[in-house]
Structures are given as structure tokens and as C-alpha cells.
Design an enzyme around this catalytic site. Structure first.
Site, PDB file in Angstrom:
ATOM      1  N   HIS A 195       0.816  -3.930 -14.831  1.00  0.00           N
ATOM      2  CA  HIS A 195      -0.565  -3.760 -15.290  1.00  0.00           C
ATOM      3  C   HIS A 195      -1.364  -2.991 -14.248  1.00  0.00           C
ATOM      4  O   HIS A 195      -1.127  -3.112 -13.041  1.00  0.00           O
ATOM      5  CB  HIS A 195      -1.197  -5.132 -15.548  1.00  0.00           C
ATOM      6  CG  HIS A 195      -2.422  -5.060 -16.406  1.00  0.00           C
ATOM      7  ND1 HIS A 195      -3.665  -4.737 -15.901  1.00  0.00           N
ATOM      8  CD2 HIS A 195      -2.592  -5.267 -17.735  1.00  0.00           C
ATOM      9  CE1 HIS A 195      -4.548  -4.758 -16.879  1.00  0.00           C
ATOM     10  NE2 HIS A 195      -3.914  -5.065 -18.006  1.00  0.00           N
ATOM     11  N   HIS A 196      -2.309  -2.197 -14.733  1.00  0.00           N
ATOM     12  CA  HIS A 196      -3.137  -1.404 -13.820  1.00  0.00           C
ATOM     13  C   HIS A 196      -3.961  -2.296 -12.884  1.00  0.00           C
ATOM     14  O   HIS A 196      -4.426  -1.845 -11.831  1.00  0.00           O
ATOM     15  CB  HIS A 196      -4.071  -0.490 -14.623  1.00  0.00           C
ATOM     16  CG  HIS A 196      -4.335   0.821 -13.954  1.00  0.00           C
ATOM     17  ND1 HIS A 196      -4.252   0.997 -12.587  1.00  0.00           N
ATOM     18  CD2 HIS A 196      -4.690   2.029 -14.463  1.00  0.00           C
ATOM     19  CE1 HIS A 196      -4.558   2.251 -12.284  1.00  0.00           C
ATOM     20  NE2 HIS A 196      -4.807   2.905 -13.400  1.00  0.00           N
ATOM     21  N   THR A 197      -4.130  -3.552 -13.247  1.00  0.00           N
ATOM     22  CA  THR A 197      -4.794  -4.500 -12.353  1.00  0.00           C
ATOM     23  C   THR A 197      -3.938  -4.753 -11.110  1.00  0.00           C
ATOM     24  O   THR A 197      -4.476  -4.988 -10.026  1.00  0.00           O
ATOM     25  CB  THR A 197      -5.036  -5.826 -13.100  1.00  0.00           C
ATOM     26  OG1 THR A 197      -6.000  -5.594 -14.131  1.00  0.00           O
ATOM     27  CG2 THR A 197      -5.567  -6.899 -12.166  1.00  0.00           C
TER      28      THR A 197
END
Length: 473
Positions: free
Chosen positions: A136-138
Site C-alpha cells: 500500500h502507498h501508506t
């Protein structure tokens, strides 16, 4: 535990707002030989677990989102949640693998567990198998996502395998709610006296960037509502040829790659019956803030600038030089560093407020940005898994915020690969983007060699080449 940064929480908020969006980044490795057994593959993944303790951490959100989410150890961590096996149908060709990648880009990662996943793909033609790594880009930006894939590969002599576990740069340490509230109030009271002048300047620099993102541009089929399904296409070019072009015109490899993207969009718009007029295509160009010593840390260290692609220019060399000048102009204004300062200021604000700003931004039907192109420096050395060579790396990034196509550019050994993601319903001609990129590099290379020949004594210049993307394309 450590709190997520404002940018990281913004990615969660964007995904919450739009059910059509999945913000997982991906890298596909094409590997020679037969696929490993399940037991063998788990040993490969264990290498990454030893190197990145973030892989065992999940995101925990506070009730009512009153505080920022935090990274915490997953008490029920099970590697089975993060490894999947699948197989391609006959004939197991590249087209089938690209369809699978497009499907994987639509699948959201399970927030009840750490936000990453590996998919093993069997039955790939020509005695090969594939591995799709998603995060995830998080958790990661494009560079650290590739680093994650590297951590599963065989150790390289002198490499960081076996180094202490890395969790990423902690944004802020989570503290009890009363102490956090007191700290925030105290900080806000002191803010008028402690706010550095540079931060005020940063806001002034970022203002034009925000305007470019929010101000409507000329209508384009590249911008608009997106659906749930995706398409995925590839363009491959020789990295030594790109470097030769960059040297010949005294520009960067990134400039050459973006110029090829501009040529491809010019051709695409002509094919759709849309004249490529000035200012029609604003492109987001992410800028890495990752230093060499932070290469192996899983987190986000990226800012961005927004530039116009010079699609209105017919001549390939003019387009290349215009790309170089525009990117240099944005860099000289310090937009990327200013954006970083603005996010630092956001850490003083309540999480609920910051999240609501990102959600409102996701709801806003922006028409100013039509594309995104990011250049990712990949491994310069050859990778291997279980002694089998990693033949290729494909980058995969999501689409969001009405931007119907995104392009990730990844270098690996002597190849530069353009991974193109598109909205299924509105980019049935996505292969035209790949073809436009691939055809532009030979044209620029010929011009670079002609230019070099003109500076040689007693040389006879070759006949000038025509534009590679005329209006008749």
C-alpha cells in the site's frame, strides 16, 4: 508504535473516499526456470521479514479518527495472509500476465493485516514464472516498493541482507491521548513564534502548484471519472540508448523518458481526434526525497511537481529540450522541498482535520491534471531468486483522482521499462501509449547521433528525420 505521517494518512483517506480506487503499488518480477516449492518460497519471503519489521505491522485507527492512525505489531501475523499462488491459462503469454496485473491493481489490500502481499504466478510461457509484489502507498513509495522486492531475492555480496530490521522512519511517536492533546495545544500556542520563515516561503512556493492542480485545464479525454477495472500495458527501451540521448543533448535520463511520454500522449490525442494544444496536458512528476542511506527503509519520501507536457511541439528534439527546461524551472523554484515543509506543518494539525482535507480533495472533481509519470531507479545489478535470474522488472502504479492513465518508469540492468496503468472503460487504446514511447526513443537517438556527427571534423550531416508524431499519425 509510531503514527502515520499526514501524507500516509492522506492515502488512506483517498481510498476511503473513492470505492473505485485501490492505492497498492506493485512490481512484477519475471524469473527464469520452474517456480519454487511453497516451502522454498517462504524462505525467500522470510528474508524480507528479517530485513523489514514493518511487514509485521498493521495500521490501527483511533475511534472516530480523533488521532492519527498508528503502526502496531499484528498480534495474529500469519504469512499465509500475504502469499497467494495462481497460474496463467494457456498459452501463458505476456498478454495473459498483463491482464492478471491489471486485475491485481483493482484488488484492495486487507487493512486487518499488514498492507502488503506477494502473488506467485505459475505457467508463464518459455520456462518462466512471475512474482507480483504489492504494498500500500501508506507503507511505501515507488523506490522502497522495489527495495521490498529486492529483499526477497538472493543476497548480493556487500548488500544489506542480514542488517538489523528496518521499520521505516517513524513519523511521530504515539503517546497517550491527554499528553498528545496537551502537546498539540502547547505547540499551537507557540506556533506564531516558532514558525520558521522558510515555512512561510514554502507556502508561497506551493501555492502555484495547488493552483495548477485545482484550476481547470482545457477539456481532455485523459481526465474524467474512472471505473473499477484496469488495463495494463508495457513499453521497453534500451537504457544505454536513453543515456546516449541524454548525453548528446546535455539533459537527464528522466528528461528523455518524460519526452517520450509527451510524444506518446501527442500521438494518442491525435488518434482520438483531439488536437494537442498548449496547456492541454498537465502531468504530475513525483520527486524522490530519499537519500542513499535511506534506500532500504519502507516509508514514503516523495513530493511532486506539476508541469505541462509540451505536446504541442512537432519536432522531437524541441519537445525534449522543452521538457528539460520546464522540469529544471520547477526544480529551481524548490517546489518539492516546499511541499515537504507544508506536510511538516500539517503534523501540527489535528488528524481529523488533515484527513477531512484529503477526503474533500478526493471528492473534488479536479480537471487540472491529466497524467502522472514517475521515474524509479531500479537495481543496477542482476537479481536472482533461488539461483534463477530475474529477467525483467515491471512497475505498476494505481490511478486515482480522475487521472485515467499513469506511467511508472523503472530501470533494471540495461533496460528501461514503462508500466502504463489505465482505466478500462476509457483507455481501450492504451497500447498506443506504449507504442508511442517505444517509437520515440529511436528517433531521438538518431537525432543525437546526427548532432554528434555534426561536431566531428570533415563529417557530412545526415538528412534530417521527420517528426515521429505528425498530425497525420
Amino acid at each position: 508504535m509510531s503514527e502515520l505521517s499526514p501524507l500516509d494518512t492522506g492515502f488512506l483517506a483517498m481510498e476511503d473516499t473513492d470505492s473505485h480506487v485501490s492505492l497498492g503499488l506493485g512490481t512484477v518480477a519475471i524469473i527464469s526456470g520452474a517456480p519454487p516449492t511453497r516451502a522454498e518460497f517462504r524462505t525467500y519471503v522470510d528474508r524480507g521479514l528479517e530485513r523489514h519489521s514493518r511487514l509485521r505491522q498493521r495500521v490501527r485507527r483511533a475511534p472516530l479518527d480523533l488521532r492519527a492512525p498508528v503502526w502496531e505489531e499484528d498480534p495474529n501475523f500469519d504469512l499465509g495472509h500475504h502469499i497467494r499462488w495462481t497460474a496463467l491459462p494457456e498459452p501463458g503469454d505476456e498478454a495473459a500476465l498483463r491482464e492478471l496485473v491489471a486485475t491485481e491493481l483493482t484488488e484492495r489490500l486487507d487493512r486487518d493485516h499488514p498492507l502488503w502481499e506477494v502473488v506467485v504466478v505459475e505457467h508463464l510461457a518459455h520456462d518462466r514464472w512471475a512474482m507480483i509484489v504489492k504494498a500500500h502507498h501508506t507503507m511505501a513509495d515507488g523506490i522502497s516498493e522495489v527495495t521490498l522486492l529486492e529483499s526477497f531475492c538472493d543476497p548480493v555480496e556487500g548488500g544489506p541482507i542480514g542488517s538489523p530490521a528496518l521499520v521505516g522512519k517513524p513519523a511521530r511517536t504515539a503517546v497517550p491521548s491527554f499528553a498528545s492533546l496537551a502537546q498539540w495545544v502547547s505547540g499551537m500556542i507557540r506556533l506564531p513564534y516558532t514558525l520558521p520563515r522558510s515555512a512561510v516561503g514554502a507556502v508561497r512556493v506551493v501555492a502555484p502548484v495547488l493552483y495548477a492542480a485545482l484550476a481547470p485545464a482545457e477539456a481532455s479525454s485523459l481526465n474524467g471519472p474512472i471505473g473499477r477495472q484496469r488495463r495494463y500495458a508495457l513499453a521497453r527501451v534500451a537504457l544505454p540508448e536513453v543515456r546516449e540521448i541524454a548525453t548528446g543533448f546535455e539533459v537527464t535520463v528522466n528528461d528523455v523518458a518524460v519526452a517520450a511520454v509527451a510524444a506518446a500522449y501527442r500521438r494518442l490525442l491525435w488518434g482520438r481526434g483531439e488536437p494537442p494544444t498548449p496547456g492541454k496536458v498537465r502531468v504530475v512528476v513525483p520527486v524522490s526525497r530519499r537519500t542513499v542511506d535511506a534506500k532500504d527503509i519502507l516509508d514514503n519520501r516523495v513530493s511532486a511537481m506539476i508541469a505541462y507536457l509540451p505536446i504541442e511541439l512537432e519536432h522531437p528534439v524541441e519537445r525534449l529540450l522543452a521538457v528539460h527546461e520546464r522540469i529544471q524551472s520547477h526544480r529551481s523554484r524548490g517546489e518539492a522541498e516546499a511541499e515537504r515543509s507544508v506536510f511538516s506543518l500539517a503534523e501540527w494539525l489535528p488528524f481529523a482535520f488533515v484527513a477531512s482535507v484529503f477526503r474533500m480533495g478526493s471528492y473534488y472533481p479536479q480537471q487540472g491534471v491529466a497524467a502522472l509519470a514517475t521515474n524509479l531507479p531500479g537495481p543496477r545489478h542482476r537479481l536472482a531468486m533461488g539461483g534463477h535470474e530475474v529477467l525483467e522488472l515491471w512497475p505498476c502504479i494505481p490511478i486515482a483522482l480522475r487521472v485515467r492513465t499513469t506511467i511508472a518508469i523503472l530501470s533494471y540492468a540495461d533496460q528501461l521499462t514503462f508500466g502504463i496503468t489505465g482505466d478500462y472503460d476509457t483507455t481501450s487504446d492504451i497500447d498506443q501509449i506504449a507504442a508511442g514511447i517505444a517509437s520515440e526513443i529511436p528517433v531521438l537517438l538518431a537525432h543525437a547521433r546526427d548532432r554528434r556527427a555534426q561536431y566531428r571534423p570533415n563529417s557530412v550531416p545526415r538528412q534530417a528525420l521527420p517528426d515521429s508524431n505528425p498530425s497525420t499519425d
